[in-house]
Enzyme design. Structure first.
Site, mmCIF file in Angstrom:
data_model
loop_
_atom_site.group_PDB
_atom_site.id
_atom_site.type_symbol
_atom_site.label_atom_id
_atom_site.label_comp_id
_atom_site.label_asym_id
_atom_site.label_seq_id
_atom_site.Cartn_x
_atom_site.Cartn_y
_atom_site.Cartn_z
ATOM 1 N N SER A 307 31.026 48.508 40.734
ATOM 2 C CA SER A 307 30.461 48.761 39.410
ATOM 3 C C SER A 307 31.506 49.273 38.414
ATOM 4 O O SER A 307 32.440 48.547 38.083
ATOM 5 C CB SER A 307 29.280 49.737 39.552
ATOM 6 O OG SER A 307 28.520 49.789 38.370
ATOM 7 N N ASP A 318 43.541 42.352 34.631
ATOM 8 C CA ASP A 318 43.640 41.324 33.587
ATOM 9 C C ASP A 318 44.798 41.585 32.627
ATOM 10 O O ASP A 318 45.438 40.646 32.159
ATOM 11 C CB ASP A 318 42.326 41.240 32.815
ATOM 12 C CG ASP A 318 41.218 40.570 33.627
ATOM 13 O OD1 ASP A 318 41.476 40.207 34.790
ATOM 14 O OD2 ASP A 318 40.101 40.414 33.099
ATOM 15 N N LYS A 332 29.764 44.167 42.131
ATOM 16 C CA LYS A 332 28.571 44.492 41.339
ATOM 17 C C LYS A 332 28.921 44.282 39.873
ATOM 18 O O LYS A 332 29.553 45.118 39.242
ATOM 19 C CB LYS A 332 28.109 45.933 41.578
ATOM 20 C CG LYS A 332 26.853 46.315 40.791
ATOM 21 C CD LYS A 332 26.399 47.736 41.146
ATOM 22 C CE LYS A 332 25.133 48.116 40.370
ATOM 23 N NZ LYS A 332 25.420 48.432 38.963
#
Length: 404
Positions: A307, A318, A332
């Protein structure tokens, strides 16, 4: 997860509650509902939606006719609402009664509570132990990461009952609770533990050699952002030039806390995470900027990193701001909101999917680390020793090479 209070009432729920208190007052026809306070006119769509629940009213009447025992309408209403959320087969969408609401809020607010001192999550429709806190009743009783809790005081629990199981394990200090555990290789057995006061401290850390800082974060509660910044400042004052951030077994928590922590490393106004709901409405959370942008960073992750922890890990990956070490994360990629439903109760409901800065939704997929190293099974049943932890040792090796 969002945390948001709302006084909105869903009209269907309102009318159901009204009619359940006096089922005989339901008048079918002409789009009118006759209640104890008079008739209520509704439009065709609302009327048809309400009539889908007429079997619920009929069952309630049959119970009053034939059930040989005490009937509590409030309990019936709570059970009906819990049944609706359970039918969605989403362990993250739940209706919480007063006690469950109190327990839930004490956890995300970082307050002291009385219980067994462990983190659990819903996984494969099981209540699975993520970690037992150091020196906690759970740890003392022998509960380990990966154990599946199948019963609490003899009551069956599954992944759908996550919040119920947590509430049942809490109680008065000094009282005992019997937890039935399933452990791979050992089968099912009972453990009895004594509840005690647990003080949540989600951020711990220390200085290692070579001006390397180490921080372990157990979850994202309301105090995590401030406590993380405080710990970072302490380590910086001691000469920290690089950081190992340990997010293993971190099940997530509040989105706001995650954004606060992540902003320390992501340049200001860069997207940290975006969310898209069922109506294709998009909400973007951007970095506030911080004091540690460009600091060498290694992030430890495992199968229980979930999460909000995956939001942090996704942003670091990224933007290539650090190195992820460990094994693939939990996966999640959905977000919950918490709504106030009156009388001290709340509804936690999945409202959207979230996407990393590169536009990836990692739900049921997880994030693959840059360097994959498994934690050996034979070490999981032994007391933790950093010197034999291959994931930590690899993180230390990598970060040392980055310190100038």
């Amino acid at each position: 997860m969002h945390k948001k209070n709302s006084k909105r009432r869903w009209i269907i729920i309102t009318v159901i509650v009204l009619v359940l208190t006096n089922a005989a007052s339901l008048f079918i026809g002409s789009n009118y509902l006759l209640s104890p306070n008079g008739s209520v006119s509704v439009d065709n769509n609302t009327y048809n939606e309400i009539m889908k629940f007429k079997k619920l009213f009929a069952i309630r009447d049959e119970l009053y006719k034939y059930y040989d025992g005490k009937i509590d309408d409030n309990a019936l209403v709570t059970g009906a609402i819990k049944g609706m959320t359970s039918a969605l087969n989403d362990p993250y969408t739940v209706y919480m009664d007063q006690q469950e609401t109190k327990d839930f809020n004490s956890q995300i607010q970082g307050e002291e509570y009385v219980g067994l001192g462990m983190q659990v999550e819903a996984k494969d429709n099981k209540v699975v132990v993520v970690t037992a806190f150091d020196d906690s009743p759970a740890q003392k009783a022998g509960i380990k990461s990966g154990d599946a809790i199948v019963k609490v005081n003899g009551t069956d629990v599954t992944g759908k009952d996550l919040d119920k199981a947590v509430a049942m394990m809490k109680g008065k200090a000094g009282t005992s609770v019997k937890v039935t555990i399933y452990r791979a290789g050992k089968g099912t057995f009972d453990i009895t533990a004594t509840r005690q006061s647990i003080v949540m401290n989600t951020v711990t850390g220390e200085m290692l050699s070579n001006n390397i800082g180490y921080i372990q974060m157990s979850m994202f509660d309301e105090n995590t952002g401030a406590n993380f910044n405080k710990k970072m400042a302490e380590l910086k004052a001691q000469g920290m030039k690089a950081l190992i951030l340990d997010l293993r077994d971190n099940p997530g928590g509040l989105l706001t806390a995650c954004v606060d922590v992540t902003s320390n490393f992501v340049p200001k106004d860069k997207t940290i995470v975006s969310m898209i709901d069922k109506n294709n409405s998009k909400e973007v959370y951007k970095s506030k900027g911080g004091d540690y942008i460009g600091m060498p960073l290694v992030v430890l992750v495992n199968e229980n990193t979930a999460s909000a922890s995956e939001i942090f890990s996704g942003a670091i990956r990224d933007y290539k701001l650090g190195t992820l070490v460990g094994v693939k994360t939990f996966g999640k990629g959905i977000v919950q909101n918490v709504f106030d439903t009156g009388n001290g109760t709340q509804l936690k409901v999945t409202i959207s999917k979230y996407y990393t800065p590169n536009g990836e939704n990692i739900h049921h997929k997880g994030i693959k680390p840059d360097i994959e190293i498994k934690y050996p099974d034979n070490l999981k049943n032994l007391p933790y020793d950093r010197d034999t932890d291959p994931q930590f040792k690899k993180a230390l090796e990598i970060i040392k090479s980055k310190v100038k």
